[in-house]
Design a protein around this motif. Structure first.
Motif, PDB file in Angstrom:
ATOM      1  N   LEU A  91       0.814  -1.217   0.000  1.00  0.00           N
ATOM      2  CA  LEU A  91       0.000   0.000   0.000  1.00  0.00           C
ATOM      3  C   LEU A  91       0.846   1.264   0.000  1.00  0.00           C
ATOM      4  CD1 LEU A  91      -2.902  -0.985   2.399  1.00  0.00           C
ATOM      5  CD2 LEU A  91      -2.970  -0.754  -0.083  1.00  0.00           C
ATOM      6  N   GLY A  92       2.145   1.156  -0.152  1.00  0.00           N
ATOM      7  CA  GLY A  92       2.987   2.333  -0.267  1.00  0.00           C
ATOM      8  C   GLY A  92       3.985   2.477   0.863  1.00  0.00           C
ATOM      9  N   ASP A 115       4.494   4.889   2.936  1.00  0.00           N
ATOM     10  CA  ASP A 115       4.044   5.506   4.186  1.00  0.00           C
ATOM     11  C   ASP A 115       2.999   4.659   4.917  1.00  0.00           C
ATOM     12  OD1 ASP A 115       2.030   5.907   2.325  1.00  0.00           O
ATOM     13  OD2 ASP A 115       1.560   7.931   3.008  1.00  0.00           O
ATOM     14  N   TRP A 116       2.935   3.382   4.598  1.00  0.00           N
ATOM     15  CA  TRP A 116       1.940   2.480   5.176  1.00  0.00           C
ATOM     16  C   TRP A 116       2.023   2.426   6.706  1.00  0.00           C
ATOM     17  CZ3 TRP A 116      -2.418   0.615   5.706  1.00  0.00           C
ATOM     18  CH2 TRP A 116      -2.684  -0.604   6.310  1.00  0.00           C
ATOM     19  N   ARG A 135       0.416   5.401   8.242  1.00  0.00           N
ATOM     20  CA  ARG A 135      -1.045   5.306   8.147  1.00  0.00           C
ATOM     21  C   ARG A 135      -1.600   4.279   9.121  1.00  0.00           C
ATOM     22  NH1 ARG A 135      -2.285   4.432   2.157  1.00  0.00           N
ATOM     23  NH2 ARG A 135      -0.134   3.780   2.042  1.00  0.00           N
ATOM     24  N   GLU A 153      -6.545   4.946   3.590  1.00  0.00           N
ATOM     25  CA  GLU A 153      -6.118   5.863   2.536  1.00  0.00           C
ATOM     26  C   GLU A 153      -6.950   7.123   2.688  1.00  0.00           C
ATOM     27  OE1 GLU A 153      -6.447   3.972  -1.273  1.00  0.00           O
ATOM     28  OE2 GLU A 153      -4.720   2.707  -0.911  1.00  0.00           O
ATOM     29  N   GLY A 154      -6.368   8.143   3.252  1.00  0.00           N
ATOM     30  CA  GLY A 154      -7.115   9.376   3.509  1.00  0.00           C
ATOM     31  C   GLY A 154      -8.174   9.132   4.572  1.00  0.00           C
ATOM     32  N   ASN A 208     -10.670   7.023   4.058  1.00  0.00           N
ATOM     33  CA  ASN A 208     -11.305   5.754   3.711  1.00  0.00           C
ATOM     34  C   ASN A 208     -10.368   4.575   3.928  1.00  0.00           C
ATOM     35  OD1 ASN A 208     -13.637   7.120   2.689  1.00  0.00           O
ATOM     36  ND2 ASN A 208     -12.496   7.549   0.821  1.00  0.00           N
ATOM     37  N   TYR A 209     -10.989   3.427   4.155  1.00  0.00           N
ATOM     38  CA  TYR A 209     -10.252   2.176   4.107  1.00  0.00           C
ATOM     39  C   TYR A 209     -10.348   1.651   2.683  1.00  0.00           C
ATOM     40  CZ  TYR A 209     -10.364   1.671   9.242  1.00  0.00           C
ATOM     41  OH  TYR A 209     -10.208   1.842  10.586  1.00  0.00           O
ATOM     42  N   ARG A 210      -9.248   1.093   2.174  1.00  0.00           N
ATOM     43  CA  ARG A 210      -9.274   0.332   0.927  1.00  0.00           C
ATOM     44  C   ARG A 210      -9.038  -1.117   1.336  1.00  0.00           C
ATOM     45  NH1 ARG A 210      -8.543   1.050  -4.503  1.00  0.00           N
ATOM     46  NH2 ARG A 210      -7.969   3.216  -4.174  1.00  0.00           N
ATOM     47  N   ASP A 247     -11.787  -4.236  -5.144  1.00  0.00           N
ATOM     48  CA  ASP A 247     -11.282  -3.206  -4.246  1.00  0.00           C
ATOM     49  C   ASP A 247     -12.481  -2.499  -3.633  1.00  0.00           C
ATOM     50  OD1 ASP A 247      -8.739  -3.876  -4.971  1.00  0.00           O
ATOM     51  OD2 ASP A 247      -8.213  -1.942  -5.822  1.00  0.00           O
ATOM     52  N   ILE A 259     -13.923   0.382  -1.203  1.00  0.00           N
ATOM     53  CA  ILE A 259     -13.618   1.659  -0.568  1.00  0.00           C
ATOM     54  C   ILE A 259     -14.697   1.862   0.488  1.00  0.00           C
ATOM     55  CG2 ILE A 259     -13.290   4.139  -0.863  1.00  0.00           C
ATOM     56  CD1 ILE A 259     -11.210   2.402  -2.342  1.00  0.00           C
TER      57      ILE A 259
END
Length: 105
Positions: free
Chosen positions: A30-31, A33-34, A37, A74-75, A77-79, A91, A93
């Motif tokens: 997920l990136g 910066d996971w 988050r 993510e922001g 929201n959960y993904r 996926d 959201i």
């Protein structure tokens, strides 16, 4: 709680522990910066501002049989990346504050 549901919830909770998920799967999918988050999500749940991810995953599992591939904040929201019982990937959201599914499934 049914055994498969308990397994899904346990997997979701294990994925939220710092370092454990990345140690099992390799690089964070997920990136970069996971982890930051994860801390934000954990703090939001502890303060009562966010719905626990385990509850979101349980709700999705009742709607669409399958298993979690990956999940994270993510922001606002959960993904939740989900593998259906018939092999499709969805996926989802989900609004992290209300638990409402915004898209997917």
């Amino acid at each position: 709680m049914k055994p498969i549901r308990a397994l899904i919830v346990a997997a979701a909770l294990a994925a939220t522990l710092p370092g454990l998920a990345s140690a099992q799967r390799g690089p964070d999918s997920l990136g970069a910066d996971w982890r930051e988050r994860q801390d934000q999500a954990r703090g939001g749940v502890q303060s009562g501002r966010l719905v626990p991810l385990g509850r979101v995953i349980e709700m999705i599992s009742r709607r669409v049989p399958g298993r979690v591939l990956d999940a994270g904040l993510e922001g606002r929201n959960y993904r939740v990346r989900w593998a259906t019982a018939d092999g499709r990937r969805i996926d989802f959201i989900v609004d992290a504050e209300t638990g409402q599914i915004l898209s997917g499934g």
